[in-house]
Design an enzyme around this catalytic site. Structure first.
Site, short mmCIF file in Angstrom:
data_model
loop_
_atom_site.label_atom_id
_atom_site.label_comp_id
_atom_site.label_asym_id
_atom_site.label_seq_id
_atom_site.Cartn_x
_atom_site.Cartn_y
_atom_site.Cartn_z
N TYR A 106 1.04 -1.19 0.05
CA TYR A 106 0.09 -0.15 -0.02
C TYR A 106 0.97 1.20 0.00
O TYR A 106 1.84 1.35 0.78
CB TYR A 106 -0.87 0.04 1.24
N ASP A 126 9.43 2.91 -0.20
CA ASP A 126 8.19 3.50 0.61
C ASP A 126 8.65 2.89 2.21
O ASP A 126 8.03 2.06 2.47
CB ASP A 126 6.91 3.15 0.12
N LYS A 153 4.05 8.82 8.98
CA LYS A 153 3.80 8.18 10.35
C LYS A 153 4.67 8.54 11.39
O LYS A 153 4.53 9.69 12.08
CB LYS A 153 3.75 6.58 10.11
C1 PLP Z 1 0.26 4.72 5.85
C2 PLP Z 1 0.83 4.43 4.44
C3 PLP Z 1 0.96 5.37 3.44
C4 PLP Z 1 -0.23 6.46 3.45
O1 PLP Z 1 0.21 7.55 4.37
P1 PLP Z 1 -0.89 8.38 4.79
O2 PLP Z 1 -0.28 9.11 5.92
O3 PLP Z 1 -2.07 7.50 5.24
O4 PLP Z 1 -1.40 9.28 3.66
C5 PLP Z 1 1.76 5.22 2.18
N1 PLP Z 1 2.59 4.16 2.30
C6 PLP Z 1 2.82 3.43 3.36
C7 PLP Z 1 3.85 2.34 3.14
C8 PLP Z 1 2.14 3.30 4.52
O5 PLP Z 1 2.05 2.37 5.59
#
Ligand code: PLP
Length: 435
Positions: free
Chosen positions: A149, A244, A272
Site C-alpha cells: 500500500y 516507501d 507516520k
Molecule cells: C500509511 C502508508 C501510506 C500513506 O500514508 P498516509 O499518511 O496515510 O497518507 C503510504 N505508504 C505506506 C507504506 C503506508 O504505510
C-alpha cells in the site's frame, strides 16, 4: 472462556451521529470496523500504551495510531515541544528554523538521503516521489507490487489485473483507466515477472516502488537477496528504485529498511513516525535527484501547511529520542521476547497461527504455511479467526487494528507489566478463536 462484551453504548451513539456527517461515519475507511465485530470505539484519550474510549473502557494499545506512536501516547517531551510552539503561532507559510532542525536531525543520521522535502502525509510523500521519478527519468510507467500500500493517490490505487496482462486495474472507482495503464502490478518475490516487465516495457519504466518491508497487507518480509535483485535490475535498466518507508522509516531503525537491507534506493518516502503523531510526510534522495524538485528543478510540488511549525516541533522531539543509542535495540528485544512467549504458547497448544515479526512490528497469520511473502499466500477465509480474536481482545482490554491484514506495533511506552497483561489476554483470546 468468552469474556463478557464491553459496553459500547456511547461509542455506538457517537457512531450513529457521525454517520450523518461522514461517509460510513468515519474519515478513513478502515476505522469503520467493517472487518471485525461491533461498532468502532470512539477514543477519548491516550497515555503511554493505554487508550480510553467514550464508554470509559481502557485498553493496552497495539495499533499505536497505525504506527506513528512509537513513543506511545502523550509522550512528555513531544507534548512539551508542541506546547512551547503553541504560543508562537500555528502556521506562517514561510520558512522556520524548525524545518532546518528536523532536516538536520534526519539527514545527519541517515546516510541514504542528502536532501529532503517535508509534506503533510504519507500519501503526499509517495505521490510526489512518483512524480519526481517520472520527471527525473522522463519515463511514465511505474511498477508496484500486489500487497503493498502506498497511500491513495491515483497512480497507486491499482491492483493486479486478471489474466496474463500485467497492466493494472484500478482498485478504486474514480481512477481513470488511462492512469492505471501507467502502473504495472506484479506479485512480490517473483523475479521472472519483473524481468518480463523490463523486457515488455523496455526504457519505459520510471521506477519500481516497494514498501521497505511490506506491512499493510500482512507482514510480507522479503529476502534481502530479492531486494538486491530489485536494486540491480532497476539500475541496469535506468529506472529508479523507491523504498516507501512510511511504516519502516524510523521503525526498523533510524535509517529504516534501507539500513536493514544495507541497500541504497534512489528515493525514500517517510510518514507516520516522522511527525511524532502530527501529520508529516517527507521524501528524500540524493542532492542530484532532489535538484529536480521545484524551485530548483522542473518537478512541481508544494504545500500550504508543509513544514508546519507545530508538526516540526513534534517531529524533532520524537526523532531526538529515537536517535539515542540503544533505543531500537531495546524495543526490538522487547518485541522478540513478547513474540517468543506467544510462539511457545501456540506450539504447546497446536494452534494454526503464526506470528511474523521484524523490529517492533508483529503480525498474526492464521496459517499453517512456514512463510508468507506474497499477498496471494494469504487466505481471506483465515480472517474469520482474527475477527473472533479481535473481539475477545477488546473484551479483555487489548486494542489491535480492526483488520487481520493489519500489523501490530509495540511502542517504547509499553511497560513490562503492560506486556505481561497483554500476553495473558492474547493467549485467552487465541484459545477462544480456536474453540
Ligand atoms: C500509511 C502508508 C501510506 C500513506 O500514508 P498516509 O499518511 O496515510 O497518507 C503510504 N505508504 C505506506 C507504506 C503506508 O504505510
Amino acid at each position: 472462556m468468552k469474556a463478557q462484551d464491553i459496553s459500547r453504548e456511547k461509542s455506538a451513539e457517537l457512531f450513529e451521529k457521525a454517520k450523518n456527517y461522514f461517509p460510513g461515519g468515519v474519515n478513513s475507511p478502515v476505522r469503520a470496523f467493517k472487518s471485525v465485530y461491533g461498532t468502532p470505539l470512539f477514543i477519548e484519550r491516550g497515555d503511554k500504551a493505554h487508550l480510553w474510549d467514550a464508554d470509559g473502557n481502557e485498553f493496552i494499545d497495539f495499533c499505536c495510531s497505525w504506527g506513528p506512536l512509537i513513543l506511545g501516547h502523550n509522550n512528555p517531551q513531544i507534548r512539551e515541544a508542541v506546547e512551547a510552539q503553541l504560543g508562537k503561532g500555528l502556521s506562517f507559510g514561510a520558512p522556520t528554523a524548525l524545518e532546518n532542525e528536523l532536516a538536520e536531525l534526519i539527514i545527519s543520521n541517515n546516510k541514504y538521503i542528502e536532501k529532503i522535502r517535508f509534506v503533510s502525509s504519507g500519501t503526499e510523500a509517495v505521490m510526489s516521489a512518483i512524480r519526481l521519478a517520472r520527471g527525473y527519468t522522463k519515463r511514465d510507467k511505474i511498477v508496484k507490487f500486489e500487497g503493498c500500500y502506498h497511500g491513495h493517490s491515483d497512480s497507486l490505487l491499482v491492483k493486479a489485473g486478471s489474466g496474463l496482462v500485467t497492466f493494472g486495474e484500478t482498485s478504486s472507482a474514480g481512477v481513470p483507466k488511462s492512469f492505471a495503464d501507467e502502473t504495472i502490478v506484479i506479485g512480490l518475490n517473483d523475479k521472472a515477472a519483473l524481468e518480463q516487465v523490463f523486457v515488455d516495457f523496455k526504457d519505459q519504466i520510471a521506477a519500481v516502488i516497494i514498501e521497505g518491508v511490506p506491512a499493510n497487507n500482512g507482514l510480507l518480509i522479503q529476502d534481502k537477496e530479492y531486494i538486491q535483485f530489485l536494486r540491480d535490475i532497476t539500475k541496469s535498466n535506468g529506472s529508479l528504485l523507491i523504498f516507501d518507508e512510511v511504516i519502516t522509516g524510523f521503525r526498523l531503525g533510524f535509517e529504516g529498511a534501507a539500513k536493514y537491507y544495507d541497500i541504497q534506493p534512489d528515493i525514500l518516502t517517510y510518514g507516520k513516525i516522522i511527525g511524532g503523531g502530527m501529520p508529516v510526510g517527507a521524501y528524500g534522495a540524493s542532492a542530484e535527484i532532489m535538484g529536480h524538485i521545484s524551485p530548483d528543478g522542473g518537478v512541481y510540488q508544494a504545500g500550504t501547511l508543509s513544514g508546519n511549525p507545530v508538526a516540526m516541533a513534534a517531529g524533532i522531539a520524537a526523532l531526538s529520542i529515537l536517535a539515542q543509542p540503544g533505543f531500537y535495540e531495546k524495543l526490538e528485544s522487547t518485541t522478540q521476547a513478547f513474540v517468543e512467549e506467544l510462539r511457545a504458547f501456540i506450539a504447546e497448544n497446536n494452534l494454526e497461527v503464526k506470528i511474523f515479526t521484524i523490529g517492533s512490528i508483529f503480525w498474526f497469520a492464521f496459517t499453517t504455511q512456514e512463510n508468507i511473502q506474497t499477498a496471494a499466500q494469504i487466505d481471506p477465509a483465515s480472517m474469520e479467526k482474527y475477527k473472533i480474536m479481535h473481539r475477545e481482545l477488546l473484551n479483555r482490554g487489548v486494542y489491535f487494528g480492526p483488520s487481520g491484514y493489519e500489523v501490530g506495533f509495540i511502542s517504547a511506552a509499553h511497560s513490562p507489566e503492560d506486556l505481561q497483561t497483554a500476553l495473558a489476554v492474547i493467549k485467552d483470546s487465541l484459545l477462544v478463536a480456536f474453540a
